[in-house]
Design a protein around this motif. Structure first.
Motif, short mmCIF file in Angstrom:
data_model
loop_
_atom_site.label_atom_id
_atom_site.label_comp_id
_atom_site.label_asym_id
_atom_site.label_seq_id
_atom_site.Cartn_x
_atom_site.Cartn_y
_atom_site.Cartn_z
N MET A 101 -23.36 14.31 -21.41
CA MET A 101 -23.26 15.75 -21.61
C MET A 101 -22.29 16.36 -20.59
O MET A 101 -22.35 16.05 -19.41
CB MET A 101 -24.63 16.39 -21.44
N ILE A 102 -21.41 17.19 -21.05
CA ILE A 102 -20.48 17.85 -20.13
C ILE A 102 -21.18 19.09 -19.57
O ILE A 102 -21.62 19.94 -20.32
CB ILE A 102 -19.18 18.29 -20.85
N PRO A 103 -21.32 19.14 -18.25
CA PRO A 103 -22.01 20.30 -17.67
C PRO A 103 -21.22 21.58 -17.88
O PRO A 103 -19.98 21.56 -17.82
CB PRO A 103 -22.13 19.94 -16.19
N ALA A 104 -21.94 22.64 -18.16
CA ALA A 104 -21.29 23.94 -18.31
C ALA A 104 -20.79 24.41 -16.95
O ALA A 104 -21.49 24.26 -15.95
CB ALA A 104 -22.29 24.94 -18.87
N SER A 105 -19.60 24.92 -16.89
CA SER A 105 -19.13 25.45 -15.62
C SER A 105 -19.83 26.78 -15.37
O SER A 105 -20.30 27.43 -16.30
CB SER A 105 -17.62 25.66 -15.63
N ALA A 106 -19.93 27.15 -14.12
CA ALA A 106 -20.73 28.33 -13.81
C ALA A 106 -19.90 29.38 -13.09
O ALA A 106 -19.26 29.09 -12.08
CB ALA A 106 -21.91 27.91 -12.93
N SER A 107 -19.93 30.59 -13.61
CA SER A 107 -19.27 31.70 -12.93
C SER A 107 -20.25 32.27 -11.91
O SER A 107 -21.45 32.05 -12.02
CB SER A 107 -18.90 32.76 -13.94
N PRO A 108 -19.73 33.01 -10.91
CA PRO A 108 -20.64 33.61 -9.92
C PRO A 108 -21.71 34.49 -10.59
O PRO A 108 -22.86 34.48 -10.15
CB PRO A 108 -19.70 34.44 -9.05
N ALA A 112 -25.75 25.80 -4.33
CA ALA A 112 -25.38 25.91 -5.75
C ALA A 112 -24.11 26.73 -5.92
O ALA A 112 -23.23 26.38 -6.73
CB ALA A 112 -26.53 26.55 -6.53
N VAL A 113 -24.00 27.81 -5.15
CA VAL A 113 -22.81 28.66 -5.24
C VAL A 113 -21.56 27.87 -4.87
O VAL A 113 -20.50 28.06 -5.45
CB VAL A 113 -22.98 29.91 -4.34
N GLN A 114 -21.70 26.93 -3.89
CA GLN A 114 -20.55 26.11 -3.50
C GLN A 114 -20.24 25.04 -4.54
O GLN A 114 -19.09 24.72 -4.79
CB GLN A 114 -20.83 25.44 -2.15
N ARG A 115 -21.27 24.51 -5.15
CA ARG A 115 -21.09 23.32 -5.96
C ARG A 115 -20.89 23.60 -7.46
O ARG A 115 -20.04 23.00 -8.10
CB ARG A 115 -22.32 22.43 -5.78
N TRP A 116 -21.71 24.50 -8.02
CA TRP A 116 -21.74 24.65 -9.47
C TRP A 116 -20.43 25.12 -10.11
O TRP A 116 -20.12 24.71 -11.23
CB TRP A 116 -22.90 25.55 -9.89
N PRO A 117 -19.65 26.00 -9.43
CA PRO A 117 -18.41 26.43 -10.09
C PRO A 117 -17.50 25.25 -10.43
O PRO A 117 -16.76 25.31 -11.40
CB PRO A 117 -17.76 27.35 -9.06
N THR A 118 -17.54 24.17 -9.66
CA THR A 118 -16.70 23.01 -10.00
C THR A 118 -17.49 21.93 -10.72
O THR A 118 -17.04 21.38 -11.73
CB THR A 118 -16.06 22.41 -8.72
N SER A 119 -18.69 21.63 -10.26
CA SER A 119 -19.45 20.52 -10.85
C SER A 119 -20.16 20.94 -12.14
O SER A 119 -20.59 20.11 -12.92
CB SER A 119 -20.48 20.00 -9.86
N GLY A 120 -20.30 22.24 -12.36
CA GLY A 120 -21.04 22.71 -13.52
C GLY A 120 -22.51 22.86 -13.21
O GLY A 120 -23.01 22.35 -12.20
N VAL A 121 -23.23 23.60 -14.09
CA VAL A 121 -24.66 23.83 -13.90
C VAL A 121 -25.41 22.58 -14.34
O VAL A 121 -25.15 22.07 -15.43
CB VAL A 121 -25.12 25.05 -14.72
N PRO A 122 -26.29 22.05 -13.49
CA PRO A 122 -27.05 20.87 -13.90
C PRO A 122 -27.95 21.17 -15.11
O PRO A 122 -28.24 22.33 -15.37
CB PRO A 122 -27.87 20.53 -12.66
N PRO A 123 -28.38 20.12 -15.81
CA PRO A 123 -29.19 20.34 -17.03
C PRO A 123 -30.44 21.17 -16.75
O PRO A 123 -30.82 22.01 -17.56
CB PRO A 123 -29.57 18.94 -17.47
N SER A 124 -31.09 20.94 -15.62
CA SER A 124 -32.24 21.77 -15.25
C SER A 124 -31.92 22.48 -13.93
O SER A 124 -32.16 21.94 -12.86
CB SER A 124 -33.50 20.91 -15.09
#
Lengths: 116, 408
Positions: B1-8, B47-59
Motif C-alpha cells: 500500500m502506498i502511504p498517503a502523504s500528509a499535509s500539515p 509525526a510532523v517531521q516524518r509524515w509529510p515525506t513518509s506518508g501517514v501510517p496505516p494506523s
C-alpha cells in the motif's frame, strides 16, 4: 497505599443534646472498629476544645508562646483519623462514613509520599 | 500500500482526532497524566517531521501510541537514573502494560471519569476534559472561557497535581456510584456545549468548536455506554439544538427567535439523527431530564412551520420534566408552552409566581406575555429589566430590537 488525613471540622458553638451526643460516640466507636478491621487504621482521636490550644511560633528568632487557637475561625479541627487507602475513592468512602458518624463536615487530604 | 502523504493541516486534524485516545492509553500505561501528555506531544512532533515525506501510517493512532510509549520510556530511564522518584514510579507502572490502541475506548472512558471527579472544581473538570480528551491547547481552553492563559495553565496544573497527589483513580465507577458520577460527566459535556452555544462573547470559531467538541464527547459516551438512556438523551439534545445553528442568527449575527427561524436552514441530517435517538429512548421508557429536553426539541424539529408546533405535546413533556427536575427555570420554560396552549394570561400568572427576578429570561418571557396581552408599557419596562440582567450582547440587541417594535 497512600495515607489520608480525615479532619473533623467542628463549629465552635455547636453543642449536641445528650442523646444525640451518645449516638455520635457510639457511631464513631463502631467506625473505629470498622477501620481497624479493614486494616486501614493508622491513628485517630478526638481533641479537647480549641480554647485549650496554645500556639508557639518564631518571632525575630525567638519562640513566642501565645494563647491559641492559631486560626480565628468559627470551625476548628475537633478530631481526626489517619487512614491508609489505595486511592482517593477509597479514602472518600471512609470520609463519607466519618461525616455520617460525626454529623459535621470532614476534610479528606492526602499525605505526601509514604515514609520509607 | 502506498502511504498517503500528509499535509500539515491533515496532521493537525489527526492530532485533534487522536489526541484523547493516545493520552488515555498512555495514562493507563504510565499512571501519570504529565508523562502521558509529554509523550504524546513528542510523538506528534515526530509525526510532523516524518509524515509529510513518509506518508501517514496505516494506523496513525497506533503509530502515535507506540512512538509515544517508546519515547516516554527512553526519557524516564534517563530521568530515573538521576533519582527522580516520579520517573521511577511511572517506569515501574509501565512494566509490561501493553501499548494497545484502546479499540473499545475503555481508556478514554476511565479518563473522562477521572477528569470529572467530584473532588475537582467544576471549572477544573471542564478544562481537564477539553485539554486531555478534546486535545485543545491550554491557550484554546483559556480563550474559550475568557480566562487569561496563565490562569488556565495554573488551573490545569493544580487539577493534575490533585489527581496525582490525592490519587484520584483512573477507573469507571462501580454500579453503586455510577449514576452520580455519570451525571457529573454529562453536566461537564453539556456545560461545554452551552458555553459554545450561548456565545456570551468571545471568538465565534472557538465557540462553534466547543459545540463540535461536546457533540464528539457525547458520541463517544454514547458508543461506550449505549445502555445509559441519559447519555443518549444528552447526545440527542445537543444534536437537535445544533441542527438549528444556521437558522438561529442572521448573517449579521442577530439572534432569530425559534418561531421566526427559516426552517429550511435547519440541518436535516442532525435532526434525523437526533430524532432517531429520541425514538430509541422512548422505546426504552426510562425518561430522564436530558431525554425529555431532547424530546421537546424533537417536537419543535417535527413542525414544518412554527404555527404547526404540537404545543400540547411539548406541555406534557414539560410536565414530566418538572416532576423529574422541579426547578423554577424549568417551570419558566413550561410557562412558555402554557402560553401557547392556554393563552398568555394563564402563563403570566405562573411566571409571576416564580419570582426569578435576577434572571434575564424571566423578564424577557414576562415582557413577551405582557406584549401579547396588549400591555405595551408594562412589556417595555420588562424588556428594560431583561436587558439589564444579561451581559450577552446578542441577547441585548435582540431584546432592544423587540422592545422597539412595541412602540410602533
Amino acid at each position: 497505599m497512600t495515607q489520608y488525613l480525615l479532619s473533623v471540622y467542628h463549629p465552635e458553638e455547636l453543642t449536641f443534646p445528650p442523646e444525640q451526643l451518645e449516638k455520635v460516640y457510639a457511631d464513631v466507636d463502631a467506625l473505629n472498629s470498622e477501620i481497624k478491621a479493614a486494616g486501614a487504621w493508622v491513628f485517630g482521636g478526638g481533641l479537647h476544645p480549641s480554647s485549650t490550644a496554645t500556639v508557639v511560633q518564631l518571632r525575630d528568632g525567638e519562640v513566642l508562646t501565645t494563647d491559641g487557637p492559631f486560626t480565628e475561625g468559627k470551625e476548628h479541627v475537633g478530631g481526626f483519623w489517619i487512614i491508609e487507602a489505595p486511592d482517593l475513592d477509597a479514602a472518600l468512602e471512609w470520609g463519607r462514613k466519618a461525616t455520617r458518624a460525626c454529623i459535621v463536615p470532614v476534610e479528606v487530604r492526602p499525605f505526601q509520599d509514604e515514609p520509607e | 500500500m502506498i502511504p498517503a502523504s500528509a499535509s500539515p493541516s491533515e496532521i493537525d486534524r489527526l492530532f485533534r482526532q487522536e489526541y484523547g485516545r493516545a493520552v488515555a492509553v498512555l495514562v493507563r500505561i504510565f499512571g501519570d497524566i504529565d508523562v502521558a501528555e509529554e509523550a504524546v506531544q513528542d510523538a506528534f512532533t515526530a509525526a510532523v517531521q516524518r509524515w509529510p515525506t513518509s506518508g501517514v501510517p496505516p494506523s496513525p493512532a497506533g503509530w502515535i501510541i507506540t512512538t509515544a510509549r517508546r519515547r516516554a520510556i527512553d526519557r524516564l530511564r534517563r530521568e530515573s537514573t538521576r533519582q527522580d522518584r516520579h520517573a521511577a514510579a511511572a517506569l515501574l507502572h509501565a512494566g509490561d502494560e501493553p501499548a494497545k490502541e484502546d479499540p473499545v475506548g475503555d481508556d478514554r472512558l476511565r479518563l473522562i471519569f477521572t477528569c470529572c471527579h467530584p473532588s475537582l472544581s467544576p471549572s477544573a473538570q471542564v478544562a481537564l476534559t477539553l485539554r486531555l480528551l478534546g486535545g485543545l491547547t491550554t491557550a484554546e481552553v483559556a480563550h474559550a472561557f475568557l480566562v487569561p492563559e496563565p490562569t488556565m495553565a495554573q488551573r490545569l496544573v493544580r487539577a493534575k497535581g490533585k489527581i496525582r497527589d490525592a490519587k484520584i483513580p483512573y477507573r469507571v465507577p462501580s454500579d453503586a456510584e455510577l449514576p452520580d458520577r455519570l451525571r457529573a460527566v454529562l453536566t461537564v459535556v453539556y456545560l461545554i456545549f452551552n458555553e459554545g452555544y450561548a456565545a456570551s462573547s468571545g471568538d465565534r470559531l472557538i465557540r462553534e468548536d466547543l459545540c463540535a467538541e461536546a457533540i464528539r464527547l457525547g458520541r463517544l459516551l454514547a458508543t461506550l455506554m449505549p445502555d445509559e438512556p441519559e447519555v443518549l438523551g444528552l447526545l440527542a439534545l445537543m444534536l437537535l439544538i445544533e441542527s438549528r445553528r444556521c437558522g438561529r442568527t442572521t448573517s449579521g449575527g442577530d439572534l432569530v427567535r425559534l418561531s421566526d427561524q427559516d426552517r429550511s436552514l435547519w440541518d436535516r441530517d442532525l435532526i434525523d439523527e437526533g430524532q432517531a435517538i429520541v425514538r430509541r429512548c422512548l422505546q426504552r421508557n426510562q425518561p430522564g431530564p436530558y431525554q425529555l429536553q431532547a424530546a421537546i426539541n424533537a417536537v419543535h424539529s417535527d413542525a414544518p412551520t412554527a404555527m404547526t408546533t404540537d404545543w400540547q405535546q411539548i406541555l406534557q413533556l414539560y410536565d414530566q420534566l418538572l416532576v423529574l427536575s422541579p426547578s423554577p427555570v424549568v417551570a419558566l420554560h413550561r410557562a412558555v408552552a402554557v402560553a401557547e396552549v392556554e393563552g398568555p394570561a394563564a402563563a403570566l400568572t405562573l411566571v409571576d409566581d416564580l419570582g426569578l427576578t435576577g434572571y434575564y429570561l424571566f423578564h424577557a418571557i414576562r415582557a413577551d406575555l405582557l406584549r401579547r396581552l396588549g400591555r405595551p408599557a408594562d412589556a417595555a419596562s420588562s424588556y428594560d429589566e431583561a436587558i439589564a440582567h444579561t451581559d450577552n450582547v446578542a441577547e441585548q440587541t435582540f431584546l432592544e430590537r423587540t422592545r422597539q417594535t412595541l412602540l410602533h
